[in-house]
Structures are given as C-alpha cells and as structure tokens.
Design a protein around this motif. Structure first.
Motif, PDB file in Angstrom:
ATOM      1  N   GLU B  15       1.037  -1.009  -0.088  1.00  0.00           N
ATOM      2  CA  GLU B  15      -0.091  -0.162   0.063  1.00  0.00           C
ATOM      3  C   GLU B  15       0.876   1.262   0.164  1.00  0.00           C
ATOM      4  OE1 GLU B  15      -3.790   0.223   3.084  1.00  0.00           O
ATOM      5  OE2 GLU B  15      -1.862   1.362   3.786  1.00  0.00           O
ATOM      6  N   ARG B  16       0.642   2.155  -0.881  1.00  0.00           N
ATOM      7  CA  ARG B  16       1.186   3.393  -0.737  1.00  0.00           C
ATOM      8  C   ARG B  16       0.615   4.621  -0.423  1.00  0.00           C
ATOM      9  NH1 ARG B  16       7.118   3.710  -3.448  1.00  0.00           N
ATOM     10  NH2 ARG B  16       7.579   4.953  -1.572  1.00  0.00           N
ATOM     11  N   ASP B  18      -2.564   6.221   0.075  1.00  0.00           N
ATOM     12  CA  ASP B  18      -3.619   5.620   0.456  1.00  0.00           C
ATOM     13  C   ASP B  18      -4.108   4.374  -0.659  1.00  0.00           C
ATOM     14  OD1 ASP B  18      -4.324   6.359   2.882  1.00  0.00           O
ATOM     15  OD2 ASP B  18      -5.351   8.094   2.240  1.00  0.00           O
ATOM     16  N   ARG B  19      -3.385   4.042  -1.479  1.00  0.00           N
ATOM     17  CA  ARG B  19      -3.882   3.240  -2.592  1.00  0.00           C
ATOM     18  C   ARG B  19      -3.153   1.941  -2.534  1.00  0.00           C
ATOM     19  NH1 ARG B  19      -3.520   6.839  -7.145  1.00  0.00           N
ATOM     20  NH2 ARG B  19      -1.481   7.346  -6.184  1.00  0.00           N
ATOM     21  N   ASP B  20      -3.857   0.655  -2.930  1.00  0.00           N
ATOM     22  CA  ASP B  20      -3.287  -0.499  -2.896  1.00  0.00           C
ATOM     23  C   ASP B  20      -2.421  -0.753  -4.056  1.00  0.00           C
ATOM     24  OD1 ASP B  20      -4.461  -1.078  -0.481  1.00  0.00           O
ATOM     25  OD2 ASP B  20      -6.258  -2.272  -1.314  1.00  0.00           O
ATOM     26  N   LYS B  50      11.461  -2.571  -4.141  1.00  0.00           N
ATOM     27  CA  LYS B  50      11.741  -1.533  -2.716  1.00  0.00           C
ATOM     28  C   LYS B  50      10.996  -2.152  -1.678  1.00  0.00           C
ATOM     29  CE  LYS B  50      12.426   2.710  -4.823  1.00  0.00           C
ATOM     30  NZ  LYS B  50      12.027   4.241  -5.127  1.00  0.00           N
ATOM     31  N   PHE B  53      13.353  -4.868  -0.739  1.00  0.00           N
ATOM     32  CA  PHE B  53      14.710  -4.865   0.206  1.00  0.00           C
ATOM     33  C   PHE B  53      14.446  -3.967   1.194  1.00  0.00           C
ATOM     34  CE2 PHE B  53      16.201  -5.398  -4.202  1.00  0.00           C
ATOM     35  CZ  PHE B  53      17.335  -6.188  -3.834  1.00  0.00           C
ATOM     36  N   LEU B  55      12.777  -1.145   1.752  1.00  0.00           N
ATOM     37  CA  LEU B  55      12.692   0.322   1.821  1.00  0.00           C
ATOM     38  C   LEU B  55      11.186   0.933   1.763  1.00  0.00           C
ATOM     39  CD1 LEU B  55      15.017   0.748  -1.187  1.00  0.00           C
ATOM     40  CD2 LEU B  55      15.522   0.985   1.372  1.00  0.00           C
ATOM     41  N   VAL B  56      10.446  -0.089   1.538  1.00  0.00           N
ATOM     42  CA  VAL B  56       8.845   0.160   1.842  1.00  0.00           C
ATOM     43  C   VAL B  56       8.371  -0.978   2.712  1.00  0.00           C
ATOM     44  CG1 VAL B  56       6.764   0.435   0.731  1.00  0.00           C
ATOM     45  CG2 VAL B  56       8.489   1.297  -0.349  1.00  0.00           C
ATOM     46  N   SER B  85      18.118   0.421  -9.295  1.00  0.00           N
ATOM     47  CA  SER B  85      17.089   0.903  -9.411  1.00  0.00           C
ATOM     48  C   SER B  85      17.064   2.232 -10.515  1.00  0.00           C
ATOM     49  CB  SER B  85      16.815   1.713  -8.027  1.00  0.00           C
ATOM     50  OG  SER B  85      17.232   2.816  -7.731  1.00  0.00           O
TER      51      SER B  85
END
Ligand SMILES: Nc1ncnc2c1ncn2[C@@H]1O[C@H](COP(=O)(O)OP(=O)(O)OP(=O)(O)O)[C@@H](O)[C@H]1O
Ligand SMILES: [Mg+2]
Lengths: 220, 204, 248
Positions: B15-16, B18-20, B50, B53, B55-56, B85
C-alpha cells in the motif's frame, strides 16, 4: 562494496567537495567576527567571553556543514545502494561521521589559536579550549548526523535542522564554556571534561541507532 | 555461484499513500528464472522491488529466500542480491573508474577494462559521471552486472536510455546469468527480443 | 500479566470505541477540577505573607510546568513504543500531544514571567527553571516543525518518534546542565516563596489543580487522537459503520 572502500569513497567526496568545508570554516570565522563588531571589541568583554564565542561559532558551523551530509547520496541513489548493500548501515554512518569530523576538526584546531589570540583569550586557557573542542565536537557531529538524516528529504533543511538540533548542543556548549571559565579562574575542571566526554559517548551510542531509522524511512 | 536458489513471495500486500498497489501477490522463482514484471506507470513495479529490500513496508505477506523468511531479517536477501533502481547510485563527483572501484574494490584492473570496453565506455575512464550522456551513465551502472557474482538480480527498467546494441548486450548477459543458475527480475515497458522471460502482471 | 490491553491499545478501532466512552467524562472532570481548584486558590486560600496575592499565579504556573514535562516524557515513551513495536497508535498520540505540550510550556513561561515581575523585579531572569522550560518549549516546536515539514506520513511519524526519543534521553542532561550553568552564573540571590511547608489550605487547591490539569490534558489528547484516527483510517470499513452509527 566494503567498509574500507566506502571509507575511501567518503574521503574522496570530502576532498572533491572541499569548498563546502571551506564555506563552513568561513562561516565559523564570520560568526566569531560578529561578536567584536556587534557587541564590544574591548578586551574587558572579549577575554572572558572568548571561549563561549568560539564554541557557539563551532556549533553553528557544525550544523551548517552537516546539513548536506546525506543530501547528495540521497539524490543520486547511492544512499539507497548503501541500504541494500548488506553492510551495517550503523557502521557506515559512523564512518561518514568520522570522515566529516576529521575534515572539520583539523582546520578548526588550527584556526582556534589564531582566533583565541584575536579575542584576547587569557593565557593558559588555550589548551583547555582545544581539549574541550576535541572532546565535545564528536558529540556535536554524532547528534548532528541524526538531524541531517531527519531532514535529508527536504530541499531546504538547514533552518529546520538548526531548530531541531541546537537544543541538544546546549549541554556540550555549557560544560565546555564552564570548563574554560573554571580554568581561567583557577578552579578544577577535569570533572567537566569527563562530563563532556560522557555526553559524546552517549551520542556515540544514540547516533548509530537513530540515524539509520531516519535514513531508511527517507529512502522510499 | 550457488546453483539452487529459490525466492518465494506469498500474499504480498503493498500500500502506498492510500492506494493498494497489489494485494495477494504471489510468485515463486528458482534458479534459472527470468521474470519480467509488467504493469502500467504507477502500477507498483518499483515499489515491489523496494518492498523486497525493506525500503517500503508491506501491509502483510511473506517473502522467503531458500525457505528462510527475509521480511523480518533481510540480511540473507541483501547479501545475495544486486539491485539497480531508477536512481543509479553513481556519485556525480566521481569519475567512471572511481564509481566502479567504489562498488568493487577487489576486482582487478584488467577485468574492469574488459567490461568497460565491452560496454564501449573504455575511453571515458577518467571522465566525471556528470559529463556522460544518459545512456552512457546507465551503461556504467550496468557494468556491475558483469563484475558482480551475486545470484539474484533486480533490475528496474534496465533498458531505458540504451541503444539497440547495448540492449542486445544486456539481454545476452541476463540470459547468461540465468543459465549459470541465477535469478533475474526486471521491469521494462518495451518487449524484449532475445529473451523469453516469464511475464508477471502487476494489477491492483 | 496479560498483554492483551497493550495490543488492544495498539488498535485504532478499539481505541476509538473506548475513547468515545471515556473522553467526555475525563475532560469534564478536568474542567470542573480546574474551576474548583482555581476558584479555591484565587478566592479562598490565604495570602502569602511574603508575596501577597501575586503568589496565587502558582495555581496556573505549577500545574502547567509539571504538565509540560510530563507531556514530554509521554512523547518519549510513545516514540520508543513506536520505534520498537511499530504500534500504530503511538504516532497518533505524538501528533495529538505535541501541540498540547507546547501550549503547556508556553503557559508556564508566561505565568512564570508574570510572577517574576513583582517578585524579582524583572519579567525574565535566567533562572534554571525558566530556562529549562524555554528549552522544553523549543523541543516541542521542533517536533511540531518536523511533522509539518515532511509530507510523507510514514517518514514524518518516524522522524517525530526519533526526535522524541532523542529528546527524552537528552532532557535530563539538558536540565542538569542548565541548573549547573545557573548556579555558576547566578549565585542564589533570590530565594522565593520557599517556606518549607505551605499550609494545607494553600497546597490543597494546588493539588486539585495539578490533578485536574492532568485529566483535562488527557481528555483533550484523546479527543485529538480521535480526530487523527478519523483522518488516517478513513478507508477502514469499521470507521464508516462507526461514523454512520453516530448519525453524522
Ligand atoms: N515516494 C513515494 N511516496 C508516496 N507514494 C509513492 C512514492 N513513490 C511512488 N509512489 C506511488 O506508488 C505508486 C507506484 O509507484 P511505482 O514507482 O512503484 O510505480 P512503477 O510501476 O514503478 O511505475 P513506472 O512504470 O512509472 O516506473 C504510484 O501510484 C505512486 O504514486
Ligand atoms: Mg518504476
């Protein structure tokens, strides 16, 4: 990538970007010049204040020079590569702080005798002033690295970093100037030096824990 | 190189904002696999890498390398993989050679010279990175693929900005790596010609 | 000991439902206590025989100064909880609490200097307590500033938590250094209102004020947390049923 190749690369970056360091040192000098110009150039004012003036200037110059510590790495993606390199990011941060500290402290220690002469620092105090700088600036740099990592993703982070970090510099500045005043009035000061060293040690524990958290959260 | 590696992603939910980006995404890759991740702009291809790894952070899901969970403790994955990247990770104050030396302090001069001449940047060894063209810069970053011995590759749009010859060279290298038992994940908006990768579509 | 309360506390849904029951009574009790305490203190407590009526500002000054420090401690704990256990409620708490703490520190500063004018003859002295509250206020402003500066919410939460934790570790050192610095520069010339024990009629209302300040802040922070939950969890289905159930 190894710790040693990272260390060498950081030294090389510092060398290529030496103008940043020169700017920080010029800023240091300018802050010092502000006091005789803005307050009072007489020996009666400057002599007791000299240690404090030099310390405040050093603290401000540290924040200014550290603000961009991770910025370039963040922008060109090498910070991301460091995070995925499998090396311990805490050690990498410590190496980076070490390189920046060495780059700053050596010219600072060379400049200090000159400025202390210009500010009429009392005789016999210079040694203690240098010692407090040597003991206290590691703390400034380690705490500063936390601030730099907090503001790494902001384009204009210097002001915010000053606001965030300067309060944490108060104890180091207070104890350092106190040690200088103590020696000037013939009081014992070794306990104060120990406290300064202890604060730097605490920063040495805190910075490698906190800086990676902010760096990881910034690279996304 | 280790010849049997497996990477299993199960039920990954990213999720980023507010979006899946993906929900219930599962994938298994073993030695020799080449996986082409597809998806529109903003579908979450880069975010998927990411996430792997660290990062997210994913909302939920599991990632296993050789049966070992690598979402909570990432070191095994980081030590086995190479990630290139969008941001290439080249320092602009460094020359081409210094950038490569920074990543590979132990590789011999001869190997570096061989790879750089393969990529046709042998004449730029002492040129600062910022004085190179976009494609040349990318080739410097991709030189890591010839110099490294890590088995799992994650390449985020490796073909962008490359000319035809370089694209074929890169595809050849990817195939060679898979034949040697590696795993390659890559994203690309252009179809590949020499490879026949497994195609995985990312949809919300 | 059961840890289920800890996990429950970490869930915005549970907290939201729990807080709907508890925020109003806590808040009202706090307000009531403040009214009673200050009224008692202002109108019925006897005059201080050294300072006269001026001392009565203590009923505002002391609770706000205590709260300013307690709030910072709670921020530090929340930051630690977030960094270690990733509890979802912790950054919500930090976001809700930081401005309240800043206001408390500001009240303490203002009331302190109002008190200082007649007592010490100046609005401001570099007294250890005043100075450390000033530093505390700056620390609060730093937390608020970093939250506002970072657009990315995940990053802003992490950054605020880090600065809270670093702040709480350093706060004792800062306080100690300021006290130390103060004794160096200002030999204790002003001894103020330190009759060792106040009569009961004087400290009783003070105690009431302190306790009700705590309740007041607790109620306020729970309300602010509810608002923040509404903002963050607006996609969650439990929240929709909740809000619809309230007939909003
Ligand atoms: N740093 C960020 N903060 C918040 N949201 C982001 C960030 N980066 C990307 N996103 C969002 O995440 C979604 C996926 O982005 P991502 O970069 O993973 O897409 P992509 O599939 O790689 O796209 P492209 O083909 O353009 O490279 C997008 O909708 C984007 O808005
Ligand atoms: Mg992408």
């Amino acid at each position: 990538m190894t710790y040693f190749s990272y260390f060498k690369a950081e030294c090389l970056v510092l060398f290529r970007r030496k103008q940043n360091l020169v700017n920080a040192l010029l800023f240091f000098a300018l802050v010092i010049v502000l006091f005789p110009l803005g307050v009072d150039p007489s020996k009666a004012f400057l002599a007791p204040a000299a240690g404090g003036i030099i310390w405040c200037a050093a603290a401000l110059a540290t924040v200014i020079s550290l603000e961009s510590m991770f910025k370039e790495d963040y922008a060109d993606g090498s910070l991301e590569q460091l995070l995925v390199s499998g090396l311990s990011i805490s050690w990498l941060v410590l190496l980076k702080v070490l390189v920046h500290w060495l780059g700053m402290i050596i010219p600072l220690l060379l400049l200090t005798p000159i400025f202390s002469e210009m500010l009429f620092l009392p005789d016999g105090v210079l040694g203690v002033l240098m010692t407090t700088l040597l003991l206290g600036t590691p703390g400034l740099f380690l705490i500063g690295s936390i601030g730099a990592s907090l503001t790494v993703s902001l384009r204009q982070g210097a002001l915010l970093m000053l606001l965030l970090i300067l309060p944490f510099y108060f104890p180091i500045i207070i104890f350092s100037t106190s040690a200088i005043q103590a020696v000037a009035s013939g009081l014992p000061y070794s306990g104060l030096l120990a406290i300064i060293g202890a604060i730097s040690l605490l920063a040495l524990v805190m910075s490698p824990l906190m800086t990676p958290i902010c760096l990881k959260a910034s690279v996304r | 190189m280790q010849s049997n590696i497996s990477l299993t992603i199960s039920d990954l939910w990213i999720e980023r904002g507010d979006r899946d980006l993906c929900k219930g995404f599962s994938l298994t890759a073993t030695s020799g696999d080449i996986i082409h991740i597809l998806g529109d702009n903003g579908a979450g291809k880069s975010s998927l890498f990411k996430t792997l790894f660290g990062l997210v952070s994913p909302v939920e899901g599991e990632v296993q390398l050789n049966g070992e969970d690598v979402l909570s403790y990432r070191d095994p994955l980081l030590k086995q993989s190479l990630y290139i990247s969008h941001a290439l990770g080249l320092k602009s104050v460094f020359t081409v050679l210094e950038n490569i030396r920074w990543y590979f302090p132990k590789v011999s001069e001869a190997d570096i010279a061989r790879v750089l001449s393969l990529l046709k940047i042998e004449g730029y060894l002492d040129v600062p990175i910022k004085a190179l063209s976009a494609g040349q810069t990318r080739r410097v970053a991709l030189a890591r693929l010839w110099l490294s011995d890590l088995p799992v590759w994650f390449l985020d749009e490796p073909f962008s900005a490359l000319d035809m010859v370089s694209i074929q060279l890169l595809e050849g290298r990817i195939r060679e790596h898979a034949e040697q038992g590696g795993i390659v994940f890559f994203t690309s908006h252009q179809p590949v010609t020499l490879l026949s990768p497994r195609r995985v579509e990312l949809t919300a | 000991m059961s840890w289920s309360w800890f996990h429950k506390l970490g869930s915005p849904k549970w907290f939201f439902q729990w807080s709907k029951k508890w925020a109003p009574p806590v808040f009202c009790l706090g307000v009531l206590g403040i009214v009673v305490g200050t009224a008692w203190g202002l109108a019925f407590a006897p005059k201080d025989y050294l300072q006269g009526n001026v001392f009565r500002i203590i009923y505002l000054h002391v609770p706000s100064a205590i709260l300013a420090e307690s709030c910072y401690l709670s921020l530090g704990i929340a930051g630690f909880v977030f960094l270690v256990w990733q509890m979802k409620m912790a950054p919500i708490f930090i976001k809700a609490m930081a401005p309240i703490g800043a206001v408390m520190a500001a009240i303490a500063l203002f009331s302190g200097s109002i008190w200082g004018k007649p007592t010490w003859g100046t609005w401001w002295v570099w007294d250890a307590r005043l100075t450390s509250v000033l530093v505390l206020f700056m620390l609060y402003m730093g937390i608020i500033a970093i939250q506002n500066a970072l657009d990315d919410r995940v990053l802003a939460d992490k950054a605020a938590a880090v600065i809270c934790v670093v702040g709480v570790i350093n706060l004792p050192i800062i306080k100690y250094s300021v006290v130390w610095w103060n004794t160096l520069h200002q030999p204790a010339t002003f001894s103020f209102m330190k009759k060792p024990d106040m009569p009961e009629v004087m400290w009783m209302p003070l105690l009431i004020c302190v306790v009700s300040f705590y309740l007041f802040v607790a109620g306020l922070v729970i309300w602010r947390m509810q608002t923040e939950i509404l903002r963050r969890e607006h996609r969650a289905s439990w929240l929709k049923t909740e809000v619809v159930g309230d007939g909003i």
